[in-house]
Design a protein around this motif. Structure first.
Motif, PDB file in Angstrom:
ATOM      1  N   ALA A 197      20.407  60.597  18.224  1.00  0.00           N
ATOM      2  CA  ALA A 197      21.607  61.439  17.935  1.00  0.00           C
ATOM      3  C   ALA A 197      21.497  62.183  16.852  1.00  0.00           C
ATOM      4  CB  ALA A 197      22.831  60.411  17.727  1.00  0.00           C
ATOM      5  N   GLY A 198      20.836  61.837  15.573  1.00  0.00           N
ATOM      6  CA  GLY A 198      20.892  62.544  14.442  1.00  0.00           C
ATOM      7  C   GLY A 198      20.052  63.808  14.422  1.00  0.00           C
ATOM      8  N   GLU A 199      18.911  63.956  15.779  1.00  0.00           N
ATOM      9  CA  GLU A 199      17.919  64.804  15.846  1.00  0.00           C
ATOM     10  C   GLU A 199      18.710  66.267  16.495  1.00  0.00           C
ATOM     11  OE1 GLU A 199      14.781  64.649  14.750  1.00  0.00           O
ATOM     12  OE2 GLU A 199      15.722  63.522  13.179  1.00  0.00           O
ATOM     13  N   LEU A 200      19.839  66.027  16.902  1.00  0.00           N
ATOM     14  CA  LEU A 200      20.425  67.073  17.646  1.00  0.00           C
ATOM     15  C   LEU A 200      20.240  68.584  17.039  1.00  0.00           C
ATOM     16  CD1 LEU A 200      21.671  68.149  20.571  1.00  0.00           C
ATOM     17  CD2 LEU A 200      23.677  67.625  19.140  1.00  0.00           C
ATOM     18  N   THR A 201      20.767  68.475  15.801  1.00  0.00           N
ATOM     19  CA  THR A 201      20.916  69.883  15.040  1.00  0.00           C
ATOM     20  C   THR A 201      19.264  70.270  14.798  1.00  0.00           C
ATOM     21  OG1 THR A 201      22.956  69.312  13.940  1.00  0.00           O
ATOM     22  CG2 THR A 201      21.510  70.813  12.956  1.00  0.00           C
ATOM     23  N   ALA A 202      18.373  69.326  14.344  1.00  0.00           N
ATOM     24  CA  ALA A 202      17.030  69.716  14.137  1.00  0.00           C
ATOM     25  C   ALA A 202      16.355  70.146  15.473  1.00  0.00           C
ATOM     26  CB  ALA A 202      16.456  68.421  13.850  1.00  0.00           C
ATOM     27  N   TRP A 203      16.747  69.827  16.726  1.00  0.00           N
ATOM     28  CA  TRP A 203      16.101  70.233  17.888  1.00  0.00           C
ATOM     29  C   TRP A 203      16.844  71.665  18.033  1.00  0.00           C
ATOM     30  CZ3 TRP A 203      12.273  69.595  20.967  1.00  0.00           C
ATOM     31  CH2 TRP A 203      11.557  68.576  21.096  1.00  0.00           C
ATOM     32  N   GLU A 204      17.908  71.938  17.755  1.00  0.00           N
ATOM     33  CA  GLU A 204      18.483  73.331  18.100  1.00  0.00           C
ATOM     34  C   GLU A 204      17.852  74.228  17.253  1.00  0.00           C
ATOM     35  OE1 GLU A 204      23.178  72.976  18.916  1.00  0.00           O
ATOM     36  OE2 GLU A 204      22.713  72.186  17.003  1.00  0.00           O
ATOM     37  N   ALA A 205      17.424  73.932  15.709  1.00  0.00           N
ATOM     38  CA  ALA A 205      16.685  74.731  14.975  1.00  0.00           C
ATOM     39  C   ALA A 205      15.252  75.012  15.264  1.00  0.00           C
ATOM     40  CB  ALA A 205      16.651  74.178  13.404  1.00  0.00           C
ATOM     41  N   HIS A 206      14.770  73.812  15.955  1.00  0.00           N
ATOM     42  CA  HIS A 206      13.398  73.763  16.318  1.00  0.00           C
ATOM     43  C   HIS A 206      13.172  74.715  17.689  1.00  0.00           C
ATOM     44  CE1 HIS A 206       9.504  72.213  17.192  1.00  0.00           C
ATOM     45  NE2 HIS A 206       9.635  72.043  18.421  1.00  0.00           N
ATOM     46  N   LEU A 207      14.234  74.866  18.568  1.00  0.00           N
ATOM     47  CA  LEU A 207      13.894  75.631  19.699  1.00  0.00           C
ATOM     48  C   LEU A 207      14.185  77.046  19.423  1.00  0.00           C
ATOM     49  CD1 LEU A 207      16.252  73.518  22.356  1.00  0.00           C
ATOM     50  CD2 LEU A 207      13.691  73.724  22.141  1.00  0.00           C
ATOM     51  N   ALA A 208      14.904  77.255  18.318  1.00  0.00           N
ATOM     52  CA  ALA A 208      15.158  78.667  17.900  1.00  0.00           C
ATOM     53  C   ALA A 208      14.050  79.174  17.372  1.00  0.00           C
ATOM     54  CB  ALA A 208      16.412  78.596  16.982  1.00  0.00           C
ATOM     55  N   ARG A 209      13.362  78.278  16.506  1.00  0.00           N
ATOM     56  CA  ARG A 209      11.720  78.841  15.759  1.00  0.00           C
ATOM     57  C   ARG A 209      11.040  79.094  16.954  1.00  0.00           C
ATOM     58  NH1 ARG A 209      13.223  74.692  12.246  1.00  0.00           N
ATOM     59  NH2 ARG A 209      11.740  73.172  13.439  1.00  0.00           N
ATOM     60  N   HIS A 210      10.913  78.524  18.047  1.00  0.00           N
ATOM     61  CA  HIS A 210      10.386  78.921  19.055  1.00  0.00           C
ATOM     62  C   HIS A 210      10.592  79.852  20.252  1.00  0.00           C
ATOM     63  CE1 HIS A 210       7.026  75.933  18.615  1.00  0.00           C
ATOM     64  NE2 HIS A 210       7.696  75.011  18.046  1.00  0.00           N
ATOM     65  N   GLY A 211      11.737  80.481  19.880  1.00  0.00           N
ATOM     66  CA  GLY A 211      12.168  81.484  20.559  1.00  0.00           C
ATOM     67  C   GLY A 211      12.834  81.047  21.932  1.00  0.00           C
ATOM     68  N   LEU A 212      13.367  79.966  21.883  1.00  0.00           N
ATOM     69  CA  LEU A 212      13.664  79.408  23.175  1.00  0.00           C
ATOM     70  C   LEU A 212      15.148  79.282  23.305  1.00  0.00           C
ATOM     71  CD1 LEU A 212      11.358  76.433  23.787  1.00  0.00           C
ATOM     72  CD2 LEU A 212      11.257  78.317  24.989  1.00  0.00           C
ATOM     73  N   ASP A 213      15.761  79.882  24.135  1.00  0.00           N
ATOM     74  CA  ASP A 213      17.460  80.154  24.246  1.00  0.00           C
ATOM     75  C   ASP A 213      17.634  78.881  24.937  1.00  0.00           C
ATOM     76  OD1 ASP A 213      17.257  82.751  23.239  1.00  0.00           O
ATOM     77  OD2 ASP A 213      16.919  83.691  25.327  1.00  0.00           O
ATOM     78  N   ILE A 214      18.940  78.487  24.386  1.00  0.00           N
ATOM     79  CA  ILE A 214      19.685  77.214  24.946  1.00  0.00           C
ATOM     80  C   ILE A 214      20.498  77.932  26.183  1.00  0.00           C
ATOM     81  CG2 ILE A 214      21.259  75.479  24.575  1.00  0.00           C
ATOM     82  CD1 ILE A 214      20.497  75.318  21.612  1.00  0.00           C
ATOM     83  N   GLU A 215      20.190  77.394  27.149  1.00  0.00           N
ATOM     84  CA  GLU A 215      20.757  77.959  28.286  1.00  0.00           C
ATOM     85  C   GLU A 215      22.108  77.362  28.472  1.00  0.00           C
ATOM     86  OE1 GLU A 215      19.855  78.364  33.270  1.00  0.00           O
ATOM     87  OE2 GLU A 215      18.472  77.582  31.842  1.00  0.00           O
ATOM     88  N   SER A 216      22.189  76.013  28.423  1.00  0.00           N
ATOM     89  CA  SER A 216      23.650  75.275  28.370  1.00  0.00           C
ATOM     90  C   SER A 216      23.473  74.284  27.452  1.00  0.00           C
ATOM     91  CB  SER A 216      23.701  74.755  29.759  1.00  0.00           C
ATOM     92  OG  SER A 216      25.050  73.920  30.041  1.00  0.00           O
ATOM     93  N   ARG A 217      24.756  73.941  26.828  1.00  0.00           N
ATOM     94  CA  ARG A 217      24.953  72.907  25.924  1.00  0.00           C
ATOM     95  C   ARG A 217      26.181  72.143  26.845  1.00  0.00           C
ATOM     96  NH1 ARG A 217      24.785  71.959  20.140  1.00  0.00           N
ATOM     97  NH2 ARG A 217      26.422  70.084  19.507  1.00  0.00           N
ATOM     98  N   ILE A 218      26.048  70.667  26.890  1.00  0.00           N
ATOM     99  CA  ILE A 218      27.136  69.896  27.400  1.00  0.00           C
ATOM    100  C   ILE A 218      27.406  68.568  26.640  1.00  0.00           C
ATOM    101  CG2 ILE A 218      27.834  68.427  29.419  1.00  0.00           C
ATOM    102  CD1 ILE A 218      25.844  69.979  31.086  1.00  0.00           C
TER     103      ILE A 218
END
Length: 248
Positions: A197-218
């Protein structure tokens, strides 16, 4: 979920454990307990020969909540009169938690052998090297094996992601000792990775660094949050925090 929370909260000196009761007469199980055939089957399957009592959960709960359990975390304590042990090792009958007595009477009685988890998950890709690089760089997976046909990547202990090049799995694949039967899939597949649970924000930043768009957030009703994005082959990937399913 117990293990995920245990890992997340251990640095704060907190322990997380849980009780897994067997069949105990409560308001929720009143109908099952009142069903004589069902009740007798449960009692007959349990090595101790009976249903449990709610009061018998108190002792285990006290132990886990006390200083005596200070070095225990991430543990699921089963309090079921040995029923799980009997089902695992073949002490007659079938696992009946989700069946009525009439359903059980209409089917041959048998045990389901134990499962250890989902060992392999497969995705089919156009460019094997591109896919390997993506999953190693984005998820930090370890490459166990690679040839022109496939790549095996370790996810966590006991879980492996298999990447197969399109068009290489339609025929039996000879291997020492036998052959692997044909398999395959067409179109975008789906794969979900569990994250603390505590890694969610880190994963959002990690995906952004790799240029990966978040298609959906639920935000799920159980409290879990999922992020969806795509791999280079268009497969739908998801990372989800605890609470998505009853067992996570």
């Amino acid at each position: 979920m117990v293990r995920a929370l245990a890992l997340e909260l251990a640095p704060q000196g907190l322990t997380v454990n849980a009780l897994a009761p067997g069949f105990v007469p409560t308001d929720a199980t009143a109908a099952l307990h009142a069903d004589q055939k069902f009740s007798e089957r449960i009692a007959g399957r349990a090595p101790l020969g009976r249903w449990g009592e709610a009061s018998e959960l108190v002792g285990p709960a006290v132990v886990l909540a006390s200083a005596a359990a200070a070095y225990i975390t991430g543990h699921m304590l089963t309090v079921d009169g040995g029923l799980t042990c009997a089902l695992s090792w073949g002490a007659g009958g079938t696992c009946v938690a989700a069946r009525t007595c009439s359903e059980m009477e209409s089917q041959p009685s048998r045990l389901v052998p134990r499962l250890g988890g989902v060992l392999e998950t497969s995705l089919y890709v156009a460019d094997l090297e591109r896919a390997r690089a993506f999953y190693q760089h984005v998820f930090g997976l370890e490459a166990f094996f690679r040839d022109s046909r496939m790549c095996a990547l370790g996810v966590v202990p006991g879980q492996v992601l298999l990447l197969f090049a399109h068009g290489t799995t339609g025929s039996p694949a000879p291997v020492p000792g036998g052959f692997i039967p044909p398999h395959g899939a067409i179109g975008a597949a789906h794969l979900c990775f569990a994250i603390p649970a505590g890694e969610l924000t880190a994963w959002e930043a990690h995906l952004a660094r790799h240029g990966l768009d978040i298609e959906s957030r639920i935000a799920w009703q159980r409290g879990s949050t999922s992020l969806y994005f795509r791999d280079p082959d268009g497969n739908s990937l998801e990372v989800a925090t605890p609470g998505l399913w009853p067992n996570f």
